[in-house]
Design an enzyme around this catalytic site. Structure first.
Site, PDB file in Angstrom:
ATOM      1  N   LYS A 158       0.816  -1.218   0.000  1.00 33.81           N
ATOM      2  CA  LYS A 158       0.000   0.000   0.000  1.00 33.81           C
ATOM      3  C   LYS A 158       0.852   1.271   0.000  1.00 33.81           C
ATOM      4  O   LYS A 158       0.585   2.195  -0.754  1.00 33.81           O
ATOM      5  CB  LYS A 158      -0.884   0.077   1.259  1.00 33.81           C
ATOM      6  CG  LYS A 158      -1.972  -0.929   1.360  1.00 33.81           C
ATOM      7  CD  LYS A 158      -2.934  -0.583   2.496  1.00 33.81           C
ATOM      8  CE  LYS A 158      -2.302  -0.504   3.878  1.00 33.81           C
ATOM      9  NZ  LYS A 158      -1.800  -1.776   4.408  1.00 33.81           N
ATOM     10  N   ARG A 189      -8.959   0.785   9.710  1.00 35.30           N
ATOM     11  CA  ARG A 189      -8.424  -0.537  10.040  1.00 35.30           C
ATOM     12  C   ARG A 189      -9.434  -1.414  10.774  1.00 35.30           C
ATOM     13  O   ARG A 189      -9.154  -2.553  11.075  1.00 35.30           O
ATOM     14  CB  ARG A 189      -7.222  -0.411  10.974  1.00 35.30           C
ATOM     15  CG  ARG A 189      -5.935   0.037  10.338  1.00 35.30           C
ATOM     16  CD  ARG A 189      -5.229  -1.131   9.687  1.00 35.30           C
ATOM     17  NE  ARG A 189      -3.856  -1.371  10.084  1.00 35.30           N
ATOM     18  CZ  ARG A 189      -2.808  -0.646   9.731  1.00 35.30           C
ATOM     19  NH1 ARG A 189      -2.924   0.418   9.015  1.00 35.30           N
ATOM     20  NH2 ARG A 189      -1.598  -1.009  10.112  1.00 35.30           N
ATOM     21  N   ARG A 195      11.615  -6.535   4.205  1.00 40.92           N
ATOM     22  CA  ARG A 195      11.518  -5.077   4.081  1.00 40.92           C
ATOM     23  C   ARG A 195      12.629  -4.361   4.856  1.00 40.92           C
ATOM     24  O   ARG A 195      12.943  -4.695   5.979  1.00 40.92           O
ATOM     25  CB  ARG A 195      10.155  -4.617   4.601  1.00 40.92           C
ATOM     26  CG  ARG A 195       9.934  -3.125   4.480  1.00 40.92           C
ATOM     27  CD  ARG A 195       8.486  -2.792   4.424  1.00 40.92           C
ATOM     28  NE  ARG A 195       7.792  -2.976   5.693  1.00 40.92           N
ATOM     29  CZ  ARG A 195       6.491  -2.720   5.845  1.00 40.92           C
ATOM     30  NH1 ARG A 195       5.771  -2.315   4.824  1.00 40.92           N
ATOM     31  NH2 ARG A 195       5.929  -2.912   7.011  1.00 40.92           N
ATOM     32  N   ARG A 209      11.955  -2.101  10.278  1.00 39.78           N
ATOM     33  CA  ARG A 209      10.981  -1.527  11.199  1.00 39.78           C
ATOM     34  C   ARG A 209      10.889  -2.401  12.432  1.00 39.78           C
ATOM     35  O   ARG A 209      10.979  -3.616  12.340  1.00 39.78           O
ATOM     36  CB  ARG A 209       9.610  -1.452  10.509  1.00 39.78           C
ATOM     37  CG  ARG A 209       9.404  -0.152   9.793  1.00 39.78           C
ATOM     38  CD  ARG A 209       8.161  -0.159   8.977  1.00 39.78           C
ATOM     39  NE  ARG A 209       6.960  -0.545   9.707  1.00 39.78           N
ATOM     40  CZ  ARG A 209       5.730  -0.467   9.193  1.00 39.78           C
ATOM     41  NH1 ARG A 209       5.557  -0.009   7.974  1.00 39.78           N
ATOM     42  NH2 ARG A 209       4.680  -0.844   9.897  1.00 39.78           N
ATOM     43  N   ARG A 232       0.402  -8.962  13.585  1.00 36.06           N
ATOM     44  CA  ARG A 232      -0.214  -7.982  12.685  1.00 36.06           C
ATOM     45  C   ARG A 232      -1.122  -8.669  11.675  1.00 36.06           C
ATOM     46  O   ARG A 232      -2.169  -8.146  11.308  1.00 36.06           O
ATOM     47  CB  ARG A 232       0.877  -7.166  11.987  1.00 36.06           C
ATOM     48  CG  ARG A 232       1.557  -6.199  12.952  1.00 36.06           C
ATOM     49  CD  ARG A 232       2.864  -5.683  12.427  1.00 36.06           C
ATOM     50  NE  ARG A 232       2.693  -4.806  11.300  1.00 36.06           N
ATOM     51  CZ  ARG A 232       3.601  -4.649  10.344  1.00 36.06           C
ATOM     52  NH1 ARG A 232       4.729  -5.316  10.379  1.00 36.06           N
ATOM     53  NH2 ARG A 232       3.377  -3.815   9.366  1.00 36.06           N
TER      54      ARG A 232
HETATM   55  P1  AMP Z   1       1.348   0.554   9.096  1.00 32.97           P
HETATM   56  O1  AMP Z   1       2.557   1.359   8.751  1.00 32.97           O
HETATM   57  O2  AMP Z   1       0.119   0.998   8.340  1.00 32.97           O
HETATM   58  O3  AMP Z   1       1.586  -0.935   9.011  1.00 32.97           O
HETATM   59  O4  AMP Z   1       1.017   0.876  10.630  1.00 32.97           O
HETATM   60  C1  AMP Z   1       1.941   0.566  11.653  1.00 32.97           C
HETATM   61  C2  AMP Z   1       1.234   0.514  12.996  1.00 32.97           C
HETATM   62  O5  AMP Z   1       0.646   1.792  13.286  1.00 32.97           O
HETATM   63  C3  AMP Z   1       0.080  -0.468  13.073  1.00 32.97           C
HETATM   64  O6  AMP Z   1       0.510  -1.793  13.340  1.00 32.97           O
HETATM   65  C4  AMP Z   1      -0.719   0.139  14.242  1.00 32.97           C
HETATM   66  O7  AMP Z   1      -0.105  -0.117  15.479  1.00 32.97           O
HETATM   67  C5  AMP Z   1      -0.593   1.632  13.968  1.00 32.97           C
HETATM   68  N1  AMP Z   1      -1.680   2.106  13.073  1.00 32.97           N
HETATM   69  C6  AMP Z   1      -1.565   2.616  11.815  1.00 32.97           C
HETATM   70  N2  AMP Z   1      -2.774   2.926  11.309  1.00 32.97           N
HETATM   71  C7  AMP Z   1      -3.686   2.599  12.263  1.00 32.97           C
HETATM   72  C8  AMP Z   1      -5.109   2.649  12.349  1.00 32.97           C
HETATM   73  N3  AMP Z   1      -5.855   3.097  11.334  1.00 32.97           N
HETATM   74  N4  AMP Z   1      -5.687   2.222  13.496  1.00 32.97           N
HETATM   75  C9  AMP Z   1      -4.970   1.777  14.533  1.00 32.97           C
HETATM   76  N5  AMP Z   1      -3.642   1.681  14.521  1.00 32.97           N
HETATM   77  C10 AMP Z   1      -2.979   2.083  13.399  1.00 32.97           C
END
Ligand code: AMP
Length: 221
Positions: free
Chosen positions: A21, A95, A131, A164, A175
């Site tokens: 994404k 989410r 990654r 990360r 996740r």
């Molecule tokens: P991502 O980079 O989108 O994988 O997000 C990394 C982390 O940020 C996720 O595993 C959550 O802990 C937090 N996070 C990002 N977006 C959301 C969301 N919409 N709702 C809740 N937590 C989020």
């Protein structure tokens, strides 16, 4: 190059963690002149800066769980109200179902376009564990699919690449569990609506990008 008027659109990109994404959103935003709001990136920046918010969310993020809807709601509402007529891409939001419902109200007349990047789970684990990112310039690599020229070194600025915190194997599993149980229902929530498309997200980034662009354009016409 901006071929059409993308003002007033909120493009929601759905898909599993590590499904591509972020990479796709950056390119799409550039081509269509949209703001790119990655909620994960916004939160990681708060953690890096050591802000009050960053301190609140750090441990949750490192465990692979979701940050509270209330915090995300504030972030999203604030970003949407800063658009000033421009369109945007939401990458990483909504989410869960509560967030999807919140967005219905917070978008305040902005038109929604939803694209789901469907990627099989086996592909995701490999993508996430491979990654790497450059902590200096932000370039993202994958040691299996798009490696840097020199192992673990950024092609752009020579900085040593990092993983990360949440790309460790046990966190990846968590996740993916959260994705299946909490986020997949969001796909079902939008599926069937005229503003929803699903595309095959498995394949070379360029190929997936062309599918994504075609889907978004078809929904803007
Ligand atoms: P991502 O980079 O989108 O994988 O997000 C990394 C982390 O940020 C996720 O595993 C959550 O802990 C937090 N996070 C990002 N977006 C959301 C969301 N919409 N709702 C809740 N937590 C989020």
């Amino acid at each position: 190059m901006q071929e059409r008027n993308t003002a007033g659109y909120v493009v929601v990109l759905l898909g599993p963690p590590g499904g591509g994404k972020g990479t796709q959103a950056v390119r799409l935003a550039k081509e269509l002149g949209l703001e790119h709001f990655s909620t994960g990136e916004i939160l990681r920046e708060e953690v890096r800066q050591g802000s009050e918010l960053g301190r609140q969310v750090k441990a949750v993020m490192e465990s692979g769980a979701l940050v509270s809807d209330e915090i995300l709601g504030r972030i999203v509402r604030e970003r949407l109200s800063s658009l000033d007529g421009k369109g945007c891409i939401l990458d990483g939001y909504p989410r869960n179902l509560a967030q999807a419902e919140f967005l219905e109200e917070a978008r305040n007349g902005l038109r929604l376009i939803v694209v789901n990047l469907a990627v099989p789970e086996e592909a995701i684990v490999k993508r996430l564990s491979g990654r790497r990112f450059c902590p200096r310039c932000g370039t993202v690599y994958n040691i299996y699919f798009s490696p840097p020229k020199v192992d673990e070194i950024c092609d752009q600025c020579g900085t040593e690449l990092q993983r990360r915190e949440d790309d460790r194997e046990e966190v990846i599993r968590e996740r993916l569990r959260v994705y299946r149980e909490v986020t997949q229902p969001v796909v079902d929530y939008y599926a069937g609506r005229p503003e929803f498309r699903e595309i095959d997200g498995d394949g070379a980034p360029e190929v997936v990008y062309q599918r994504l662009l075609a889907a978004v354009k078809s929904l803007m016409e």
